[in-house]
Motif scaffolding. Structure first.
Motif, short mmCIF file in Angstrom:
data_model
loop_
_atom_site.label_atom_id
_atom_site.label_comp_id
_atom_site.label_asym_id
_atom_site.label_seq_id
_atom_site.Cartn_x
_atom_site.Cartn_y
_atom_site.Cartn_z
N ASP A 28 44.49 46.54 44.25
CA ASP A 28 45.51 47.57 44.61
C ASP A 28 46.63 48.66 43.73
OD1 ASP A 28 44.00 46.87 47.45
OD2 ASP A 28 45.30 46.15 47.88
N SER A 29 45.96 47.95 42.47
CA SER A 29 47.65 49.15 41.79
C SER A 29 46.86 49.69 40.60
CB SER A 29 48.22 47.82 40.26
OG SER A 29 48.51 46.63 41.43
N ASP A 30 45.78 49.38 40.96
CA ASP A 30 44.47 49.87 39.87
C ASP A 30 44.35 52.05 40.58
OD1 ASP A 30 42.89 50.52 37.87
OD2 ASP A 30 40.86 50.05 37.99
N GLU A 31 45.41 52.17 40.87
CA GLU A 31 44.72 53.78 41.17
C GLU A 31 44.13 54.64 40.74
OE1 GLU A 31 48.24 54.67 43.59
OE2 GLU A 31 48.20 53.29 44.98
N GLN A 32 44.95 54.70 39.30
CA GLN A 32 43.98 55.30 38.15
C GLN A 32 43.03 54.59 37.60
OE1 GLN A 32 46.63 57.50 35.99
NE2 GLN A 32 48.60 56.08 36.63
N GLU A 33 42.01 53.45 38.73
CA GLU A 33 41.35 52.95 37.56
C GLU A 33 41.08 53.14 36.65
OE1 GLU A 33 37.36 55.47 39.61
OE2 GLU A 33 38.74 54.06 42.10
N VAL A 34 41.47 52.29 35.52
CA VAL A 34 41.59 51.69 34.53
C VAL A 34 40.66 50.84 34.05
CG1 VAL A 34 43.24 53.18 33.71
CG2 VAL A 34 44.21 51.52 34.89
N VAL A 35 41.12 49.59 34.59
CA VAL A 35 40.38 48.68 34.99
C VAL A 35 39.33 48.06 34.89
CG1 VAL A 35 40.42 46.22 36.12
CG2 VAL A 35 42.95 47.79 36.02
N GLN A 36 38.30 47.92 33.52
CA GLN A 36 36.93 47.75 33.48
C GLN A 36 36.84 46.66 33.66
OE1 GLN A 36 35.80 50.81 32.37
NE2 GLN A 36 38.21 51.33 32.75
N HIS A 47 44.23 55.77 23.04
CA HIS A 47 43.88 55.64 22.36
C HIS A 47 43.39 54.53 22.13
CE1 HIS A 47 47.26 55.35 20.04
NE2 HIS A 47 46.91 54.73 19.08
N LEU A 48 44.24 52.99 22.63
CA LEU A 48 43.73 51.89 22.58
C LEU A 48 42.90 51.16 23.64
CD1 LEU A 48 47.43 51.15 19.95
CD2 LEU A 48 44.50 50.94 19.95
N LYS A 49 42.35 50.42 23.60
CA LYS A 49 41.92 49.84 24.79
C LYS A 49 42.74 48.04 25.11
CE LYS A 49 37.25 51.51 23.78
NZ LYS A 49 36.06 50.97 23.72
N ALA A 50 43.70 48.39 26.25
CA ALA A 50 44.14 46.56 26.18
C ALA A 50 43.22 45.54 26.50
CB ALA A 50 45.10 47.44 26.94
N VAL A 51 43.84 44.63 26.26
CA VAL A 51 42.99 43.14 26.13
C VAL A 51 43.36 42.52 27.13
CG1 VAL A 51 41.60 41.48 25.45
CG2 VAL A 51 40.85 43.90 24.56
N TYR A 52 43.80 42.19 28.16
CA TYR A 52 45.23 40.83 28.43
C TYR A 52 44.42 39.99 28.76
CZ TYR A 52 48.55 44.45 30.61
OH TYR A 52 49.76 45.76 29.86
N PHE A 53 45.38 38.98 27.60
CA PHE A 53 44.91 37.23 27.83
C PHE A 53 46.30 36.34 28.62
CE2 PHE A 53 43.56 33.42 26.02
CZ PHE A 53 43.02 33.16 26.95
N VAL A 54 46.60 36.23 29.27
CA VAL A 54 47.43 35.92 30.37
C VAL A 54 47.32 34.57 31.31
CG1 VAL A 54 48.99 37.80 29.84
CG2 VAL A 54 46.95 37.32 31.80
N ARG A 55 48.38 34.00 31.36
CA ARG A 55 47.71 32.48 31.79
C ARG A 55 47.46 33.67 34.14
NH1 ARG A 55 50.78 28.39 33.67
NH2 ARG A 55 48.63 27.38 34.72
N PRO A 56 47.31 33.01 34.89
CA PRO A 56 47.07 33.87 36.55
C PRO A 56 48.32 32.98 37.45
CG PRO A 56 45.94 31.90 36.53
CD PRO A 56 46.49 32.20 34.78
N SER A 73 43.37 32.61 31.97
CA SER A 73 42.82 31.79 31.44
C SER A 73 42.80 30.82 32.41
CB SER A 73 44.30 31.22 30.33
OG SER A 73 45.29 30.99 31.43
N ASN A 74 42.66 30.95 33.94
CA ASN A 74 42.60 30.48 34.46
C ASN A 74 42.07 30.58 35.78
OD1 ASN A 74 42.74 27.55 35.92
ND2 ASN A 74 43.83 26.86 34.77
N LEU A 75 42.53 29.39 37.27
CA LEU A 75 41.68 30.32 38.11
C LEU A 75 42.24 31.63 39.04
CD1 LEU A 75 40.09 26.90 40.08
CD2 LEU A 75 38.72 28.61 39.05
N LEU A 76 41.88 32.39 39.33
CA LEU A 76 42.95 33.60 39.95
C LEU A 76 42.81 33.70 41.69
CD1 LEU A 76 42.12 37.31 38.24
CD2 LEU A 76 44.34 35.99 38.71
N LYS A 77 43.85 33.61 42.68
CA LYS A 77 43.58 33.83 43.78
C LYS A 77 43.34 34.91 44.01
CE LYS A 77 47.78 29.87 44.37
NZ LYS A 77 48.37 30.63 42.56
N ASP A 78 42.47 34.48 45.25
CA ASP A 78 42.12 35.96 45.58
C ASP A 78 42.85 36.92 46.61
OD1 ASP A 78 39.18 35.07 45.98
OD2 ASP A 78 39.47 34.75 47.87
N THR A 79 44.01 36.33 47.03
CA THR A 79 45.18 37.63 47.01
C THR A 79 45.73 37.84 45.97
OG1 THR A 79 46.92 35.23 46.42
CG2 THR A 79 46.62 35.82 49.03
#
Length: 569
Positions: free
Chosen positions: A113-121, A66-75, A100-106
């Protein structure tokens, strides 16, 4: 845009665009970034009903769809791995990922690849990889702050991690400000040079497209300097409110832990917030000296007593309704009065117990005035004074050594010996290690105002005119640096440019980053400089916010590693 505002804007955007009940998930660093600019009640207003750490989320399997997860973390690779595991076994209905900063392409590929259940919005980069304590002052809160004092050969991988973290923090500040700076560094510091060059490489080569903002009339300036150019400022006792609280009690992410003070009643042993954004009294008094604060607190107490008296006089239903309406404001005022009275009372006790007015007068003389013979007598007397604490004795000898290291070696050695005999906790050779790190041979700036004719003249004028307050006459070296920038007199030979990007005209924005950490005396100096409306806005950043205890701790740790390193060779 000041640094506090930029971080608040990012968090606002993060939370208000996602409707419904939310859990905010942070890591050990972003928890500071958020808590310093956003209060618990403000989070509740944005429908954040739970704040969790990414580590504890990994440890639990309880479903909360029932909750929406908002992640705010360092990459970091660790955080991405934790997310990979959590996305494979999702506990929440939706996942909104903010870094909080630049993500690498990898890393983006791993998450996809990890989001098999398509929960990431959504996956976004919100550049706030720094802790914005005050409008013009930020820190990176680095635990391994001592590493800047060590030669690269002692711990190459540790120094590389240190440099990478600093470059990440500086990059985030400029991405938040939407600027690409011209970069200069302090010539005598290998660490400052390395950080400046790696920052330039990121901004002008690796991510040049990202930093290619609309050109302004003059490029901002990033100046990377080294704490060791001014070792005096973090060694001094402080007499303005914010700096004094940090020096005597401790201020971490704008919070003061009163539990450390054993003499307080149980109900007062709490953590209190000292933030210019949330506390009007603190905002108007944070840079005032100790004497004025006492007067201003008395005025605040008198005002509160008037309000309390009117609340006791409830005679009609209307009076009762008015009291109920005003009660939250009344409780807030009561808490504020109690907080400031407690802090000033405790600091007054410490000043008296440690004879800090006596100690501080000698410290200020060592930092600002000449006279080696008189200084030797004053320091010797204080070393013999039973009321003076070990840390104050050590700081006095350090300040004397920095000022007079070349003048009378015999008397300096006598002070070393007296310190060793009077202070059993004193670690042998620590003062000598400070001189090796930050002695006159190592410094670029005119720390004591006795090299440059202009500074000598200024000191003489100050001596003739007298000082307004003997306890706050010291000015950090940073003041001279800002003055040199404002007048276009920062010498290229001492502060070279990186690459072929030079300053055209006077910069309108300057970020000064201090490797090794800043002090609240310096952040006050920057705020006062900005209030003069000189046409240049200065922002100060550093690897940590120091008080004398932290500075000495870093020095001891660097000395310990240097000794063990030299045994290995």
């Amino acid at each position: 845009m000041v640094v506090v505002t930029s971080v608040r804007d990012y968090i606002n955007r993060m939370l208000q665009d996602i409707s419904g009940m939310k859990v905010l998930i942070l890591d050990s660093e972003t928890v500071s970034n958020v808590s310093i600019v956003y209060s618990q009640s403000e989070l509740l207003q944005k429908e954040v009903f739970l704040v969790e750490m990414i580590d504890s989320i990994s440890a639990s399997n309880e479903s909360m769809s029932h909750l929406k997860a908002v992640y705010f973390v360092r990459p970091t690779s660790e955080n991405v791995q934790k997310l990979r595991y959590q996305l494979a076994n999702p506990r929440f209905g939706e996942y909104h990922l903010f870094f909080s900063n630049l993500l690498k392409d990898t890393q983006i590929h791993i998450l996809a690849d990890s989001d098999e259940q398509e929960v990431v919005q959504q996956v976004q980069e919100f550049y706030s990889d720094f802790v914005a304590g005050d409008p013009y002052h930020f820190t990176l809160n680095m635990a391994s702050n001592h590493l800047y004092m060590l030669p690269a050969v002692v711990d190459p991988s540790g120094l590389q991690r240190y440099s990478d973290r600093v470059v990440d923090g500086i990059a985030a500040v400029f991405l938040a400000l939407k600027r690409r700076p011209v970069i200069r560094y302090q010539r005598t510091s290998d660490t400052a040079k390395r950080i400046a060059q790696e920052t330039a490489k990121l901004m002008y080569q690796q991510e040049s497209g990202l930093f290619d903002f609309r050109r302004t009339e003059s490029s901002p300036l990033l100046l990377v300097i080294d704490r060791r150019d001014d070792p005096v400022t973090p060694l001094l006792n402080q007499w303005t409110y914010q700096a004094m609280v940090h020096e005597l009690i401790g201020l971490q992410d704008n919070k003061v832990d009163l539990r450390a003070i054993g003499s307080l009643p149980k109900d007062q042993q709490v953590e209190v917030v000292l933030s210019s954004e949330q506390d009007a009294f603190f905002k108007s008094n944070m840079y005032e000296n100790f004497g004025d604060i006492g007067m201003n607190i008395k005025r605040m107490v008198d005002d509160f007593q008037q309000v309390a008296k009117s609340n006791q006089n409830i005679q009609t239903v209307e009076d009762m309704a008015r009291f109920v309406d005003n009660y939250p404001e009344y409780k807030k005022m009561q808490g504020n009065v109690s907080k400031h009275v407690t802090l000033v009372t405790e600091m007054s006790k410490l000043v008296e117990a440690r004879k800090l007015m006596l100690v501080s007068q000698t410290e200020q003389d060592l930092a600002c005035n000449g006279g080696q013979g008189a200084a030797y007598e004053a320091v010797t007397d204080l070393l013999n004074n039973e009321s003076v604490s070990d840390i104050d004795r050590l700081r006095l000898v350090m300040l004397y050594a920095l000022r007079y290291e070349k003048e009378n070696p015999v008397q300096l050695m006598q002070l070393f010996n007296k310190l060793a005999s009077r202070s059993p906790k004193y670690k042998q050779g620590l003062v000598q290690f400070l001189l090796k790190q930050a002695g006159v041979e190592k410094r670029t700036g005119d720390l004591f105002g006795n090299r440059d004719l202009l500074n000598i003249a200024r000191n003489m004028a100050r001596g003739l005119k007298g000082v307004e307050n003997v306890y706050t006459q010291h000015q950090p070296l940073l003041f001279q640096t800002m003055e040199s920038i404002s007048r276009g007199r920062l010498r290229d030979v001492d502060y070279p440019f990186v690459g072929d990007h030079f300053q055209q005209g006077r910069p309108q924005e300057v970020v000064i980053f201090m490797v090794g950490g800043t002090t609240y005396e310096e952040s006050r100096c920057v705020a006062l400089q900005n209030s003069t409306n000189s046409g240049i806005r200065f922002i100060l950043g550093g690897t940590a916010v120091l008080n004398s205890k932290r500075f000495l701790m870093d020095l001891e740790e660097a000395q310990r590693i240097s000794r063990s390193g030299s045994h290995m060779v």
